[in-house]
Design a protein around this motif. Structure first.
Motif, mmCIF file in Angstrom:
data_model
loop_
_atom_site.group_PDB
_atom_site.id
_atom_site.type_symbol
_atom_site.label_atom_id
_atom_site.label_comp_id
_atom_site.label_asym_id
_atom_site.label_seq_id
_atom_site.Cartn_x
_atom_site.Cartn_y
_atom_site.Cartn_z
ATOM 1 N N UNK A 252 -25.112 -15.917 54.294
ATOM 2 C CA UNK A 252 -23.660 -15.860 54.481
ATOM 3 C C UNK A 252 -22.897 -16.259 53.218
ATOM 4 N N UNK A 253 -23.613 -16.586 52.143
ATOM 5 C CA UNK A 253 -22.972 -16.968 50.891
ATOM 6 C C UNK A 253 -22.234 -15.802 50.238
ATOM 7 N N UNK A 254 -21.413 -16.115 49.274
ATOM 8 C CA UNK A 254 -20.587 -15.137 48.561
ATOM 9 C C UNK A 254 -21.479 -14.099 47.865
ATOM 10 N N UNK A 255 -21.423 -12.829 48.269
ATOM 11 C CA UNK A 255 -22.294 -11.809 47.667
ATOM 12 C C UNK A 255 -22.111 -11.660 46.152
ATOM 13 N N UNK A 256 -20.866 -11.710 45.680
ATOM 14 C CA UNK A 256 -20.629 -11.538 44.240
ATOM 15 C C UNK A 256 -21.210 -12.696 43.448
ATOM 16 N N UNK A 257 -21.035 -13.905 43.964
ATOM 17 C CA UNK A 257 -21.589 -15.084 43.294
ATOM 18 C C UNK A 257 -23.108 -14.983 43.209
ATOM 19 N N UNK A 258 -23.737 -14.579 44.327
ATOM 20 C CA UNK A 258 -25.191 -14.499 44.342
ATOM 21 C C UNK A 258 -25.721 -13.339 43.518
ATOM 22 N N UNK A 259 -24.986 -12.260 43.454
ATOM 23 C CA UNK A 259 -25.412 -11.159 42.582
ATOM 24 C C UNK A 259 -25.478 -11.623 41.135
ATOM 25 N N UNK A 260 -24.487 -12.401 40.702
ATOM 26 C CA UNK A 260 -24.483 -12.937 39.343
ATOM 27 C C UNK A 260 -25.702 -13.825 39.086
ATOM 28 N N UNK A 261 -26.007 -14.687 40.042
ATOM 29 C CA UNK A 261 -27.152 -15.593 39.890
ATOM 30 C C UNK A 261 -28.453 -14.803 39.793
ATOM 31 N N UNK A 262 -28.649 -13.873 40.714
ATOM 32 C CA UNK A 262 -29.905 -13.120 40.762
ATOM 33 C C UNK A 262 -30.106 -12.273 39.516
ATOM 34 N N UNK A 263 -29.037 -11.694 39.011
ATOM 35 C CA UNK A 263 -29.150 -10.847 37.822
ATOM 36 C C UNK A 263 -29.294 -11.652 36.534
ATOM 37 N N UNK A 264 -29.007 -12.956 36.595
ATOM 38 C CA UNK A 264 -29.132 -13.797 35.408
ATOM 39 C C UNK A 264 -30.497 -14.485 35.341
ATOM 40 N N UNK A 265 -31.328 -14.284 36.341
ATOM 41 C CA UNK A 265 -32.656 -14.906 36.344
ATOM 42 C C UNK A 265 -33.687 -13.882 36.808
ATOM 43 N N UNK A 266 -33.551 -12.680 36.297
ATOM 44 C CA UNK A 266 -34.287 -11.530 36.818
ATOM 45 C C UNK A 266 -35.799 -11.720 36.805
ATOM 46 N N UNK A 267 -36.352 -12.112 35.682
ATOM 47 C CA UNK A 267 -37.808 -12.162 35.554
ATOM 48 C C UNK A 267 -38.426 -13.159 36.519
ATOM 49 N N UNK A 268 -37.874 -14.360 36.579
ATOM 50 C CA UNK A 268 -38.442 -15.384 37.457
ATOM 51 C C UNK A 268 -38.270 -15.015 38.926
ATOM 52 N N UNK A 269 -37.132 -14.436 39.265
ATOM 53 C CA UNK A 269 -36.873 -14.089 40.666
ATOM 54 C C UNK A 269 -37.760 -12.932 41.109
#
Length: 283
Positions: free
Chosen positions: A224-241
């Motif tokens: 339920x978290x902010x989709x835009x905020x989480x998209x930024x996080x996920x795309x900034x840690x691509x390799x580890x995620x």
């Protein structure tokens, strides 16, 4: 090492920034708390709640006289904002952030360390909620929670001590990790779980929602978290995620295979491993 400040500026007065402001006020750790935001309306709410004593939409105006600056905005904009803040603060001003990723933010700062006026140490408070905005701010949000600091080899120890003291005043415990180690570990402990929660929520048909009880709601809460905020996080840690998603996929495949084969003993073994891992964390 200061345990209180005349002026603390918080850039971004949502859940994290607002909670930091409320905690500073509760503990009498700052005489003035300036909030910097994008809209006068959100700043007015933060001021009414007591998270800040004054607000501005002008970054330069907000940080010029600060004794410490906390940047609590999206990871996609923190690096750019640090550049602006560094141009406006007084020499020697401590600066930290609350971003959920660290490598790119710290790397951006370190590229021009020798020219910096401010003294930056990256931070990530492991506290939060799927809620957002100053209305969700809580003065106890950081109490007993861990905040990770990510100094590098060139970071003076006194700078790290100053930022550690800041978070400890808010009630947090602190530890140190390198930026890449932070991003690797948080991919497992924070970022990939959001993917799992989102995938489960997406895969659940709407007709099943009326039957969703505690298990589904607990597992999908962070989706339920902010989709835009989480998209930024996920795309900034691509390799580890993506590496962690692969591990999750492999574990899911083992469970699926045991179920398809009717292999009860293997299924119990895998579920036991999962239970032991979860039990080790405590309640």
């Amino acid at each position: 090492m200061a345990d209180h400040w005349d002026t603390v500026t918080i850039v971004g007065v949502g859940l994290i920034g607002g909670s930091a402001g409320l905690a500073l006020t509760k503990r009498g750790a700052a005489k003035k708390i300036i909030g910097v935001g994008r809209s006068d309306s959100s700043l007015a709410i933060a001021r009414e709640l007591g998270a800040i004593s004054e607000g501005t939409t002008n970054l330069r105006e907000g940080v010029t006289d600060a004794d410490l600056v906390l940047v609590a905005t999206r990871v996609s904009v923190i690096g750019h904002q640090l550049e602006e803040i560094d141009a406006f603060v007084r020499p020697g001003t401590p600066i930290t952030d609350a971003g959920s990723t660290k490598q790119s933010i710290v790397d951006s700062w370190e590229q021009r360390r020798s020219f910096r006026k401010g003294r930056f140490v990256g931070s990530h408070p492991l506290a939060g909620s799927h809620q957002r905005g100053p209305d969700a701010a809580d003065p106890t949000l950081f109490e007993g929670k861990l905040t990770v600091l990510t100094p590098v080899e060139a970071t003076p120890e006194k700078d790290t001590d100053t930022i550690s003291a800041f978070w400890e005043i808010l009630g947090a415990k602190t530890c140190l990790l390198s930026p890449p180690e932070h991003d690797r570990l948080l991919a497992s402990a924070s970022h990939a779980p959001h993917i799992v929660a989102a995938a489960l929520a997406m895969a659940t048909p709407s007709e099943a929602h009326r039957f969703a009880a505690g298990g589904w709601r607990d597992t999908t809460r962070i989706a339920a978290g902010d989709p835009a905020l989480w998209a930024d996080i996920l795309l900034d840690n691509t390799q580890s995620i993506t590496s962690q998603i692969q591990k999750f996929t492999e574990a899911s495949d083992r469970l699926r295979h045991a179920i398809e084969e009717g292999d009860r003993s293997t299924l119990i073994e895998l579920l036991t491993l999962a239970k032991e891992s979860r039990d080790a964390l405590g309640s």
